[in-house]
Each structure stands twice: as C-alpha cells, then as structure tokens.
Write an enzyme that holds these catalytic residues in place. Structure first.
Site, PDB file in Angstrom:
ATOM      1  N   ILE A 100       0.866  -1.199  -0.104  1.00  0.00           N
ATOM      2  CA  ILE A 100       0.054   0.165  -0.127  1.00  0.00           C
ATOM      3  C   ILE A 100       0.983   1.253   0.109  1.00  0.00           C
ATOM      4  O   ILE A 100       1.839   1.492   0.880  1.00  0.00           O
ATOM      5  CB  ILE A 100      -0.865   0.051   1.206  1.00  0.00           C
ATOM      6  CG1 ILE A 100      -1.768  -1.120   1.275  1.00  0.00           C
ATOM      7  CG2 ILE A 100      -1.997   1.196   1.254  1.00  0.00           C
ATOM      8  CD1 ILE A 100      -2.723  -1.563   0.339  1.00  0.00           C
ATOM      9  N   CYS A 101       0.555   2.034  -0.833  1.00  0.00           N
ATOM     10  CA  CYS A 101       1.401   3.389  -0.956  1.00  0.00           C
ATOM     11  C   CYS A 101       2.692   3.107  -0.842  1.00  0.00           C
ATOM     12  O   CYS A 101       3.204   2.640  -1.656  1.00  0.00           O
ATOM     13  CB  CYS A 101       0.783   4.314   0.343  1.00  0.00           C
ATOM     14  SG  CYS A 101       1.340   5.993   0.009  1.00  0.00           S
ATOM     15  N   THR A 102       3.697   3.870  -0.056  1.00  0.00           N
ATOM     16  CA  THR A 102       5.111   3.797   0.132  1.00  0.00           C
ATOM     17  C   THR A 102       5.464   2.375   0.414  1.00  0.00           C
ATOM     18  O   THR A 102       7.001   2.305   0.526  1.00  0.00           O
ATOM     19  CB  THR A 102       5.592   4.990   0.758  1.00  0.00           C
ATOM     20  OG1 THR A 102       4.796   4.845   2.232  1.00  0.00           O
ATOM     21  CG2 THR A 102       5.301   6.293   0.074  1.00  0.00           C
ATOM     22  N   THR A 120       3.218   3.732  -6.974  1.00  0.00           N
ATOM     23  CA  THR A 120       3.148   3.970  -5.396  1.00  0.00           C
ATOM     24  C   THR A 120       2.512   5.540  -5.413  1.00  0.00           C
ATOM     25  O   THR A 120       2.174   5.939  -6.418  1.00  0.00           O
ATOM     26  CB  THR A 120       4.728   4.191  -4.922  1.00  0.00           C
ATOM     27  OG1 THR A 120       4.567   4.420  -3.568  1.00  0.00           O
ATOM     28  CG2 THR A 120       5.575   5.220  -5.410  1.00  0.00           C
TER      29      THR A 120
END
Length: 325
Positions: A100-102, A120
């Site tokens: 998830i994300c970073t 990302t």
C-alpha cells in the site's frame, strides 16, 4: 493474510484494507488478518496511536497474502534492513504480495520488485524509479498487478486494491456488496489516474488564473467563452490569453476543456451515460465529448466506461450514440 507493520506506518494503510476484508467476511468470505511486526512488539502509527500486533515476522508460517503498509518516512530514508529482510522472508512463503502506498519502497529494498511494473503514491514515483531502475514505475495508476505482485498508489488506493483482491478471490458480486456496504466506488480499476488531468500540472500562481480555474471548476457547464472569462476576471481577452500562454503554455479554451473533461470522466465513473456526462460537464454534444476523450485518452467515452468499470453497480441500459468505428 499477514500484514507487515512498523513504527510511523500510515494508519489508513492498515485500517482501510482491514475494513474491506472484515466487511467481506460478512458477505461470506473467510479472511483472517495477522498483524505482524519485525519483533512482535506494538508499533506507533503516523497519528500517534499504538497498534498491537499478533506475532513477530519469523513466527508467521505461510500467509496466502502478504500486505505491506506504507509510511511517510520511507521515501526519504533508507529502509531498515530488518524490515526489508522480514518482508522478503514473508514474501517467499506467501502466495501473493501486495504493498500500500510507500510500502513499495520496502518491497523494492527487499528485491521483490525487480523487473516488475509497479506504482506508489504519485508524489514519490520519481524517487522510486530513480532508486530502483530495474522496475518500471507507472506513476498514474491506482494499483498495478504484475503476476502475483500488487502495488498501489497513495493511502485510499489501498481500499481499491483490497476490493480488487476480494473480487479476484470471490467474484464481482461479493466485492460489489462490500463496496456498497462501505459506501465506496468500485469503478476505479488499476489503470485509472490517481488524480484528475487538470491537477497533473502545476497550479496557477497568478491570482487571475487561479480565479479562472475556480470559476470553471465551480460550474463547468456554464458559459465559459473567452469573452465571458475575461469579463469575469476583469481583463481583456487578449491579455488573458497571454497570461495563459506565459504561465501554463496553453489557451483559456483548452484549459476549460480540460476541466470539463475531468468532470465528464468523474460523471462516467459514477455511472452516468456519456450523453449525460457531456451535458452536465459543459460539452455541447456527445460528439464534442468523444473528440475530447480521444485526444486525452485515445478512447471514446463509452469505451473508457466499459474498460474501467469492473464491478460498477448495475445501471439502466446504455442509450448513448454508438461510438464511431
């Protein structure tokens, strides 16, 4: 399902997907989340709350899915070797791996994204690509699937990814039920933009241009001819055109079209027909909307809607003009 967490993790990266899987269980799924940290100790989140964990990374046997959350500090600092090692060892035992994300920075540091297509948070895609050149970073995707590896964009995109995993496991009907229960949309599939086209460039610095942007975004379907816009901000049409050219390298009318295009795309995403989207967003006809979509996306509005609506709730039959061959 193992969820790898760490100090200063983004709270919503955990809670968003966790709510999706929990809600899916109410519809007949059987997801069992195990929250894991490197040492088994509780972790501190980005909002200061402490999250208890179930076990340490070494004690997890074979998770069917490994989910790695993100954190604000990951892009700016080297990934903790213990964290990347834990991710690698968990991934070796998992059937599929997702970030998830970073959290993509953790997978990348562990060598789990080499040669893969990834994404990302849009603010950090350049840094990710520069730090790990063997990957192909797709900066404008909500989530990317490459084999059994999934990466998602920023924060709420974790909900999109979780819904996609539910759909993959249990089909679109169950996933649609989860989306409706959580009051979220399912149409943001993996290829769609993380943000609207009008936001991809820098925001206008000049107060006059910011006022034009506000006027058009407030009501894209209103009369926004060059003369009308110039009168609205009390400058001449020629001067307004020069200002757009100098700062944004475009014309006022092209800028208006871009905002209208964004609004039309959002309307299509929410289930409106292309004819309705054209009218509500300020395009004079379906054909003018179709030309704008072909210019910006290379597909017609109807094709766009069909391509990106994987689990949209059922709507009335499409009555739009058939797209031209």
């Amino acid at each position: 399902m193992g969820v790898l967490v760490f100090d200063d993790m983004k709270m919503l990266d955990l809670s968003g997907p966790a709510e999706v899987f929990s809600e899916a269980n109410r519809f007949g799924a059987d997801y069992r989340l195990t929250v894991v940290s490197v040492s088994g100790a509780p972790v501190r989140t980005s909002i200061g709350l402490r999250v208890p964990v179930d076990t340490d990374a070494a004690s997890v046997s074979e998770p069917d899915t490994l989910l790695v959350v993100g954190g604000d500090l990951l892009p700016g600092f080297p990934v903790d070797p213990d964290l990347s090692t834990a991710a690698k060892r968990l991934a070796e035992r998992a059937g599929r791996v997702a970030s998830i994300c970073t959290g993509a920075f953790i997978l990348a540091a562990a060598g789990l994204l080499d040669g893969k297509r990834v994404t990302t948070h849009w603010q950090h895609t350049t840094l990710l690509a520069r730090g790990y050149p063997s990957m192909r970073v797709e900066p404008d995707a909500i989530f990317v699937k490459d084999g059994t590896t999934y990466t998602s964009a920023g924060v709420t995109a974790g909900i999109d990814l979780a819904l996609a995993l539910v759909e993959e496991d249990h089909g679109p009907d169950l996933a649609r039920g989860v989306a409706r229960s959580l009051v979220v949309f399912m149409q943001r599939s993996g290829g769609q933009s993380q943000f609207s086209a009008s936001l991809q460039g820098p925001a206008p610095r000049t107060p006059v241009l910011r006022l034009v942007q506000d006027l058009v975004q407030a009501d894209p379907s209103a009369d926004h001819s060059l003369d009308s816009l110039a009168a609205g901000v009390r400058v001449s049409p020629r001067h307004l055109t020069r200002m757009f050219r100098a700062e944004l390298d475009t014309t006022p009318m092209k800028y208006v079209e871009l905002i209208r295009f964004d609004r039309a795309k959002a309307l299509l995403d929410s289930g409106h027909t292309a004819t309705e989207a054209a009218s509500l967003s300020g395009f004079p006809s379906y054909e003018s909307l179709r030309r704008a979509f072909v210019r910006h996306l290379g597909v017609s509005p109807t094709r766009y809607q069909h391509r990106f609506a994987t689990t949209r709730p059922a709507s009335r039959p499409e009555r739009d003009i058939e797209e031209k061959a």
